[in-house]
Design a protein around this motif. Sequence first.
Motif, PDB file in Angstrom:
ATOM      1  N   ALA A   1       0.792  -1.343   0.020  1.00 43.65           N
ATOM      2  CA  ALA A   1       0.206  -0.252   0.465  1.00 43.65           C
ATOM      3  C   ALA A   1       0.805   1.232   0.183  1.00 43.65           C
ATOM      4  N   TYR A   2       2.254   1.416   0.852  1.00 47.36           N
ATOM      5  CA  TYR A   2       3.083   2.268   0.690  1.00 47.36           C
ATOM      6  C   TYR A   2       3.802   2.191  -0.529  1.00 47.36           C
ATOM      7  N   THR A   3       4.303   1.750  -1.446  1.00 46.74           N
ATOM      8  CA  THR A   3       5.156   1.512  -2.822  1.00 46.74           C
ATOM      9  C   THR A   3       3.765   2.657  -3.809  1.00 46.74           C
ATOM     10  N   LYS A   4       2.376   1.561  -3.656  1.00 48.79           N
ATOM     11  CA  LYS A   4       1.547   2.594  -4.029  1.00 48.79           C
ATOM     12  C   LYS A   4       1.222   4.184  -4.377  1.00 48.79           C
ATOM     13  N   LYS A   5       1.247   4.825  -3.491  1.00 54.80           N
ATOM     14  CA  LYS A   5       1.491   6.042  -2.739  1.00 54.80           C
ATOM     15  C   LYS A   5       2.477   6.807  -3.911  1.00 54.80           C
ATOM     16  N   LEU A   6       3.792   6.355  -3.434  1.00 61.26           N
ATOM     17  CA  LEU A   6       5.141   5.850  -3.721  1.00 61.26           C
ATOM     18  C   LEU A   6       5.193   6.341  -5.412  1.00 61.26           C
ATOM     19  N   SER A   7       4.696   5.425  -6.049  1.00 63.61           N
ATOM     20  CA  SER A   7       4.268   5.073  -7.948  1.00 63.61           C
ATOM     21  C   SER A   7       4.590   5.837  -8.441  1.00 63.61           C
ATOM     22  N   LYS A   8       5.980   5.970  -9.609  1.00 68.01           N
ATOM     23  CA  LYS A   8       5.889   6.303 -10.850  1.00 68.01           C
ATOM     24  C   LYS A   8       6.804   8.363 -10.307  1.00 68.01           C
ATOM     25  N   SER A   9       7.101   7.759  -9.155  1.00 66.49           N
ATOM     26  CA  SER A   9       8.427   9.085  -8.451  1.00 66.49           C
ATOM     27  C   SER A   9       9.794   8.452  -8.341  1.00 66.49           C
ATOM     28  N   LYS A  10      10.986   9.544  -8.115  1.00 68.87           N
ATOM     29  CA  LYS A  10      12.019   9.037  -8.645  1.00 68.87           C
ATOM     30  C   LYS A  10      12.051   8.674  -6.330  1.00 68.87           C
ATOM     31  N   ARG A  11      11.325   8.802  -6.177  1.00 71.55           N
ATOM     32  CA  ARG A  11      10.821   8.015  -4.285  1.00 71.55           C
ATOM     33  C   ARG A  11      10.979   6.756  -4.414  1.00 71.55           C
ATOM     34  N   TYR A  12       9.502   6.615  -5.142  1.00 69.44           N
ATOM     35  CA  TYR A  12       9.435   4.995  -5.743  1.00 69.44           C
ATOM     36  C   TYR A  12      10.534   4.365  -5.470  1.00 69.44           C
ATOM     37  N   LEU A  13      11.735   5.026  -6.648  1.00 74.64           N
ATOM     38  CA  LEU A  13      12.762   3.834  -7.183  1.00 74.64           C
ATOM     39  C   LEU A  13      13.599   3.871  -6.048  1.00 74.64           C
ATOM     40  N   HIS A  14      13.761   5.251  -5.191  1.00 70.77           N
ATOM     41  CA  HIS A  14      14.898   5.328  -4.206  1.00 70.77           C
ATOM     42  C   HIS A  14      14.578   4.056  -2.977  1.00 70.77           C
ATOM     43  N   TRP A  15      13.427   3.956  -2.900  1.00 68.04           N
ATOM     44  CA  TRP A  15      12.807   3.152  -1.728  1.00 68.04           C
ATOM     45  C   TRP A  15      13.051   1.399  -2.224  1.00 68.04           C
ATOM     46  N   LEU A  16      12.973   1.222  -3.800  1.00 71.51           N
ATOM     47  CA  LEU A  16      12.748  -0.144  -4.566  1.00 71.51           C
ATOM     48  C   LEU A  16      14.185  -0.591  -3.546  1.00 71.51           C
ATOM     49  N   GLY A  17      15.052   0.445  -4.616  1.00 72.72           N
ATOM     50  CA  GLY A  17      16.376   0.094  -4.439  1.00 72.72           C
ATOM     51  C   GLY A  17      17.152   0.054  -2.992  1.00 72.72           C
ATOM     52  N   THR A  18      16.743   0.589  -2.286  1.00 70.82           N
ATOM     53  CA  THR A  18      17.737   0.252  -0.976  1.00 70.82           C
ATOM     54  C   THR A  18      17.333  -0.598  -0.511  1.00 70.82           C
ATOM     55  N   ARG A  19      16.250  -1.301  -0.298  1.00 70.46           N
ATOM     56  CA  ARG A  19      15.101  -3.044  -0.451  1.00 70.46           C
ATOM     57  C   ARG A  19      15.889  -4.026  -0.839  1.00 70.46           C
TER      58      ARG A  19
END
Length: 212
Positions: free
Chosen positions: A39-57
């Motif tokens: 649910a959290y990632t859906k709020k971040l979708s299509k933003s650089k912040r989303y890529l950053h969140w995924l990349g760190t994980r």
Amino acid sequence: MAIAYRQQIDDDTEFALWKIEETAEDLYKQLQLDETEKAYTKKLSKSKRYLHWLGTRVLLRKMLGTEEYIDCKADSHGKPYLVSLPYHISLSHSFDYAAVMISKTSPVGIDIEQIKDKVERIAHKFMKPAELGFLEDKNIINQLYVCWCAKEAVYKCYGQKEVSFADNITLLPFTFQHHDALQAKLHKGAININYQVGYLQYEDYMIGYVKG
């Protein structure tokens, strides 16, 4: 993309960088997430912040060598921690890179920043006059980024809010090298902690890292 850079600090501590060249979809496929995280990632979708969140994980998963679900939460101060694994962690990201530091024994802090000239305009906001006084004209931009990353790493390692970079974290004079360490002190009320902070210039990025 594999891990771009990895450094062992000691037997129990290391950090690594991941260059984010994948799409968000490719990164997402490498993770197992619970419903709250989805649910959290859906709020971040299509933003650089989303890529950053995924990349760190993704990088955290690679460093821990597991494909199992990793329960990564944040405490009341915003400091990330692993619920069921015996590691201290710190996460950072900047533009095309994600950075993760882990330790089995002690709190850690890491920060990565892309180097840009504009840092000079805000130096007075995070540096004491005495710290500005030891900067070298020929290396001033790089040195300012070392100072910022070092203070951010100390802040993350300490792990509590309401710490002023200018008032509560003091850096001792140092001469800029591309890969070296400096001394820092965190002082707030009765709290006085000394840190040795490592730093590294990697391409056009600066990384600061510390173990408590």
